[in-house]
Design a protein around this motif. Structure first.
Motif, PDB file in Angstrom:
ATOM      1  N   PRO A 225       0.838  -1.205   0.000  1.00 49.35           N
ATOM      2  CA  PRO A 225       0.000   0.000   0.000  1.00 49.35           C
ATOM      3  C   PRO A 225       0.870   1.251   0.000  1.00 49.35           C
ATOM      4  CG  PRO A 225      -0.055  -1.092   2.157  1.00 49.35           C
ATOM      5  CD  PRO A 225       0.683  -1.991   1.246  1.00 49.35           C
ATOM      6  N   CYS A 226       0.330   2.316  -0.547  1.00 45.91           N
ATOM      7  CA  CYS A 226       1.071   3.574  -0.543  1.00 45.91           C
ATOM      8  C   CYS A 226       1.130   4.109   0.888  1.00 45.91           C
ATOM      9  CB  CYS A 226       0.407   4.589  -1.466  1.00 45.91           C
ATOM     10  SG  CYS A 226      -1.178   5.200  -0.865  1.00 45.91           S
ATOM     11  N   ALA A 227       1.952   5.118   1.085  1.00 43.38           N
ATOM     12  CA  ALA A 227       2.146   5.657   2.432  1.00 43.38           C
ATOM     13  C   ALA A 227       0.839   6.189   3.015  1.00 43.38           C
ATOM     14  CB  ALA A 227       3.195   6.763   2.394  1.00 43.38           C
TER      15      ALA A 227
ATOM     16  N   ASP B 170      -6.602   2.489  -8.274  1.00 39.26           N
ATOM     17  CA  ASP B 170      -6.654   3.871  -8.735  1.00 39.26           C
ATOM     18  C   ASP B 170      -6.535   4.857  -7.568  1.00 39.26           C
ATOM     19  OD1 ASP B 170     -10.309   4.146  -9.008  1.00 39.26           O
ATOM     20  OD2 ASP B 170      -8.984   3.279  -7.497  1.00 39.26           O
ATOM     21  N   CYS B 171      -5.835   4.443  -6.512  1.00 38.51           N
ATOM     22  CA  CYS B 171      -5.661   5.324  -5.343  1.00 38.51           C
ATOM     23  C   CYS B 171      -5.058   6.650  -5.805  1.00 38.51           C
ATOM     24  CB  CYS B 171      -4.733   4.652  -4.322  1.00 38.51           C
ATOM     25  SG  CYS B 171      -4.269   5.722  -2.945  1.00 38.51           S
ATOM     26  N   ILE B 172      -5.688   7.743  -5.437  1.00 37.83           N
ATOM     27  CA  ILE B 172      -5.246   9.050  -5.923  1.00 37.83           C
ATOM     28  C   ILE B 172      -3.911   9.465  -5.310  1.00 37.83           C
ATOM     29  CG2 ILE B 172      -6.442  10.469  -4.182  1.00 37.83           C
ATOM     30  CD1 ILE B 172      -7.195  12.317  -6.651  1.00 37.83           C
ATOM     31  N   PHE B 173      -3.624   8.904  -4.145  1.00 33.85           N
ATOM     32  CA  PHE B 173      -2.388   9.285  -3.448  1.00 33.85           C
ATOM     33  C   PHE B 173      -1.179   8.472  -3.902  1.00 33.85           C
ATOM     34  CE2 PHE B 173      -4.509  12.081  -0.748  1.00 33.85           C
ATOM     35  CZ  PHE B 173      -5.552  11.491  -0.053  1.00 33.85           C
ATOM     36  N   ALA B 174      -1.426   7.253  -4.358  1.00 32.56           N
ATOM     37  CA  ALA B 174      -0.334   6.289  -4.562  1.00 32.56           C
ATOM     38  C   ALA B 174       0.821   6.804  -5.431  1.00 32.56           C
ATOM     39  CB  ALA B 174      -0.890   4.969  -5.106  1.00 32.56           C
ATOM     40  N   PRO B 175       0.552   7.526  -6.551  1.00 34.78           N
ATOM     41  CA  PRO B 175       1.684   7.972  -7.380  1.00 34.78           C
ATOM     42  C   PRO B 175       2.601   8.968  -6.672  1.00 34.78           C
ATOM     43  CG  PRO B 175      -0.391   8.149  -8.588  1.00 34.78           C
ATOM     44  CD  PRO B 175      -0.749   7.887  -7.164  1.00 34.78           C
ATOM     45  N   TYR B 176       2.089   9.643  -5.639  1.00 35.17           N
ATOM     46  CA  TYR B 176       2.830  10.771  -5.049  1.00 35.17           C
ATOM     47  C   TYR B 176       3.317  10.496  -3.634  1.00 35.17           C
ATOM     48  CZ  TYR B 176      -0.173  12.356  -8.770  1.00 35.17           C
ATOM     49  OH  TYR B 176      -0.854  12.438  -9.958  1.00 35.17           O
ATOM     50  N   PHE B 177       2.802   9.440  -3.037  1.00 32.63           N
ATOM     51  CA  PHE B 177       3.199   9.134  -1.667  1.00 32.63           C
ATOM     52  C   PHE B 177       3.635   7.670  -1.589  1.00 32.63           C
ATOM     53  CE2 PHE B 177       2.009  13.124   0.114  1.00 32.63           C
ATOM     54  CZ  PHE B 177       0.876  13.548  -0.558  1.00 32.63           C
ATOM     55  N   PRO B 178       4.861   7.392  -2.071  1.00 30.69           N
ATOM     56  CA  PRO B 178       5.329   6.002  -2.061  1.00 30.69           C
ATOM     57  C   PRO B 178       5.505   5.504  -0.631  1.00 30.69           C
ATOM     58  CG  PRO B 178       7.115   7.497  -2.653  1.00 30.69           C
ATOM     59  CD  PRO B 178       5.877   8.325  -2.583  1.00 30.69           C
TER      60      PRO B 178
END
Lengths: 188, 121
Positions: free
Chosen positions: A8-10, A22-30
């Motif tokens: 999961p993203c951070a 399609d989590c909106i945060f995932a690309p920017y909060f590794p």
């Protein structure tokens, strides 16, 4: 990116929820930088950040996240003034530099006027490009610098004047928002 | 409803208690101020931030939050960080021009010294 099989993203880790594909945060909060989301969440809140990102085109979201992280860090470091403290400091620096520049430009005018009094126009004194001339005119109100009788007095006044600059952060709340840089990323 | 509710409680459609943390800083005459801050930070976050500050610092904190929120609404990508970038660019340009002008002063002074030496001889 989130999804089955990947970590999961951070954001989703902190929020303790399933990280969707399609989590909106995932690309920017590794997931390897948990602090980045934690600080943004602390200051802005996850739902506010999500709303802000949803309102932006995808190609602008990375810059938006970076600026939000910057602001959040500034706010945590300085809970009273946040980024406004940095803006005030930089505004002060600009003013001091402009004062030093005005003094230097006055000094060079004085030197050249004192040693070449036969020159007709002050515009001949300086070999500056148009941008520098515009800055010189703006800083020194040179358009009013016409009286030969007052040359030496004005030179002295501009060279030796004492300027004080007290910029409390509250004073820059009056600043007009200038057009922000849109053509290129601030972070490159 | 109490007609003297602060702008925050009016916006949040709740009773405005005597010790409302928002009321000293969000008078009902300026509803946009709280609306903007709420849009960017959320009422809960602002309340927490203010609670963590001494009372004498809260007014300035609200003003800076308001400023940053306005910047973010006007520029959703860069917010007030755009302003910081502009100022840094302005500083670099002014430093360059200052260095150039100081070099010109040095050249002019050297030229004058040489002229004086020549006249003496």
């Amino acid at each position: 990116m989130g999804g089955p099989g990947s970590s999961p993203c951070a954001s989703c880790k902190l929020l303790r929820r399933r990280c969707a594909k399609d989590c909106i945060f995932a690309p920017y909060f590794p997931s390897d930088d948990p602090h980045k989301f934690a600080i943004v969440h602390k200051v802005f809140g996850a739902s506010n950040v999500s709303k802000m990102l949803q309102e932006l085109p995808i190609h602008q979201r990375a810059d938006a996240v970076n600026s939000l992280v910057f602001e959040a860090n500034a706010r945590v470091r300085d809970p009273v003034y946040g980024c406004v403290g940095a803006i005030s400091y930089l505004q002060n620096q600009v003013s001091q530099l402009q004062m030093q520049l005005a003094v230097a430009q006055a000094e060079i005018l004085c030197i050249q006027l004192q040693h070449e009094p036969t020159l007709q126009s002050h515009h001949q004194l300086l070999e500056l490009d148009q941008g520098d001339k515009a800055l010189l005119l703006h800083n020194n109100n040179i358009d009013n610098f016409n009286s030969n009788n007052n040359n030496n007095n004005l030179c002295y006044a501009m060279s030796s004047g004492q300027f004080s600059s007290n910029f409390a952060p509250s004073s820059i709340m009056q600043m007009q928002m200038q057009d922000p840089p849109k053509q290129e990323s601030l972070w490159t | 409803m109490n007609p003297k509710r602060c702008a925050a409680c009016k916006y949040l459609r709740r009773r405005c208690p005597k010790d409302c943390i928002f009321s000293p800083y969000f008078p009902p005459s300026d509803p946009d101020k709280f609306a903007c801050i709420h849009r960017i930070y959320g009422a809960g976050n602002v309340s927490k931030m203010l609670q963590q500050l001494p009372v004498q610092s809260r007014a300035e904190a609200v003003e800076s939050l308001s400023f940053e929120a306005k910047c973010r609404v006007e520029d959703p990508v860069y917010g007030c960080v755009g302003m910081i970038s502009l100022l840094q660019t302005q500083i670099q340009k002014t430093q360059t021009l200052l260095a150039k002008t100081q070099a010109e002063i040095a050249v002019a002074q050297a030229k004058h010294s040489q002229t004086q030496v020549n006249e003496f001889m």
